[in-house]
Design a protein around this motif. Sequence first.
Motif, PDB file in Angstrom:
ATOM      1  N   LEU A 118      -4.185   2.347 -13.239  1.00  0.00           N
ATOM      2  CA  LEU A 118      -3.839   1.743 -11.944  1.00  0.00           C
ATOM      3  C   LEU A 118      -2.625   2.420 -11.317  1.00  0.00           C
ATOM      4  CD1 LEU A 118      -4.517  -2.037 -12.661  1.00  0.00           C
ATOM      5  CD2 LEU A 118      -5.867  -0.477 -11.251  1.00  0.00           C
ATOM      6  N   LEU A 119      -1.657   2.800 -12.138  1.00  0.00           N
ATOM      7  CA  LEU A 119      -0.498   3.521 -11.600  1.00  0.00           C
ATOM      8  C   LEU A 119      -0.914   4.888 -11.059  1.00  0.00           C
ATOM      9  CD1 LEU A 119       2.278   2.641 -14.206  1.00  0.00           C
ATOM     10  CD2 LEU A 119       2.157   1.879 -11.822  1.00  0.00           C
ATOM     11  N   LEU A 120      -1.821   5.563 -11.765  1.00  0.00           N
ATOM     12  CA  LEU A 120      -2.321   6.848 -11.278  1.00  0.00           C
ATOM     13  C   LEU A 120      -3.086   6.697  -9.967  1.00  0.00           C
ATOM     14  CD1 LEU A 120      -3.594   8.727 -14.455  1.00  0.00           C
ATOM     15  CD2 LEU A 120      -1.914   9.549 -12.802  1.00  0.00           C
ATOM     16  N   ALA A 121      -3.837   5.615  -9.860  1.00  0.00           N
ATOM     17  CA  ALA A 121      -4.694   5.393  -8.692  1.00  0.00           C
ATOM     18  C   ALA A 121      -3.995   4.613  -7.587  1.00  0.00           C
ATOM     19  CB  ALA A 121      -5.957   4.656  -9.130  1.00  0.00           C
ATOM     20  N   GLN A 122      -2.723   4.347  -7.744  1.00  0.00           N
ATOM     21  CA  GLN A 122      -1.998   3.483  -6.810  1.00  0.00           C
ATOM     22  C   GLN A 122      -2.131   3.955  -5.365  1.00  0.00           C
ATOM     23  OE1 GLN A 122       2.106   2.981  -7.879  1.00  0.00           O
ATOM     24  NE2 GLN A 122       2.649   2.054  -5.929  1.00  0.00           N
ATOM     25  N   ASP A 123      -1.897   5.215  -5.093  1.00  0.00           N
ATOM     26  CA  ASP A 123      -1.969   5.717  -3.709  1.00  0.00           C
ATOM     27  C   ASP A 123      -3.385   5.589  -3.153  1.00  0.00           C
ATOM     28  OD1 ASP A 123       0.720   6.299  -3.757  1.00  0.00           O
ATOM     29  OD2 ASP A 123       0.413   8.402  -4.320  1.00  0.00           O
ATOM     30  N   GLN A 130      -5.966  -0.262   2.974  1.00  0.00           N
ATOM     31  CA  GLN A 130      -5.651  -0.117   4.402  1.00  0.00           C
ATOM     32  C   GLN A 130      -6.899   0.202   5.216  1.00  0.00           C
ATOM     33  OE1 GLN A 130      -2.574   2.851   4.164  1.00  0.00           O
ATOM     34  NE2 GLN A 130      -0.942   1.307   4.021  1.00  0.00           N
ATOM     35  N   SER A 131      -7.763   1.022   4.673  1.00  0.00           N
ATOM     36  CA  SER A 131      -9.023   1.342   5.341  1.00  0.00           C
ATOM     37  C   SER A 131      -9.903   0.103   5.465  1.00  0.00           C
ATOM     38  CB  SER A 131      -9.750   2.436   4.560  1.00  0.00           C
ATOM     39  OG  SER A 131     -11.027   2.650   5.084  1.00  0.00           O
ATOM     40  N   PHE A 132      -9.919  -0.692   4.415  1.00  0.00           N
ATOM     41  CA  PHE A 132     -10.678  -1.938   4.421  1.00  0.00           C
ATOM     42  C   PHE A 132     -10.168  -2.881   5.504  1.00  0.00           C
ATOM     43  CE2 PHE A 132     -11.150  -6.321   2.740  1.00  0.00           C
ATOM     44  CZ  PHE A 132     -12.542  -6.396   2.743  1.00  0.00           C
ATOM     45  N   LEU A 133      -8.849  -2.991   5.621  1.00  0.00           N
ATOM     46  CA  LEU A 133      -8.262  -3.860   6.655  1.00  0.00           C
ATOM     47  C   LEU A 133      -8.592  -3.353   8.055  1.00  0.00           C
ATOM     48  CD1 LEU A 133      -4.738  -4.735   5.191  1.00  0.00           C
ATOM     49  CD2 LEU A 133      -6.790  -6.164   5.263  1.00  0.00           C
TER      50      LEU A 133
END
Length: 143
Positions: A118-123, A130-133
């Motif tokens: 999850l830390l690796l994939a954080q960005d 943001q895209s979903f929003l």
Amino acid sequence: LEHPAESIIVSQTLSRLSSPFLIRTKDYVAEVGPKSPFYIFMVQAKHLVSWQRFAVAALYSFLVTSFFNGPVVALFLVVAVLLLSHVIGWKGDYLLGGVMGDFLGGTICICEILVLVLLLAQDALVELYQSFLKDIASAEGPE
């Protein structure tokens, strides 16, 4: 990872939150053998790990993670570890009738991997969110 040492600290701190959670919420399976007195103690340890003690462990994990990654990421990671622990604990109940030492250790290892991934994939996760929003906002349109 930008700061590997910090990621290791965070992953090891958070992953260990799984043990008090599982000890509190699941039965400990007493094994018979040369270490039987210890296992009998662990059966009773469930009563020593109160919800208040679990809350202190969760707060500590949250604060350490917040220090390195901020409170939003910390909250997300704590919830992720607890959800994974819950699912693994459910599987332990089904297969073993509870948890035991090796099971708790294995759960810690799996939670460490989850936190590091999850830390690796954080960005990428933030970008996806943001895209979903944006998609939701554009789908609603002006009223």
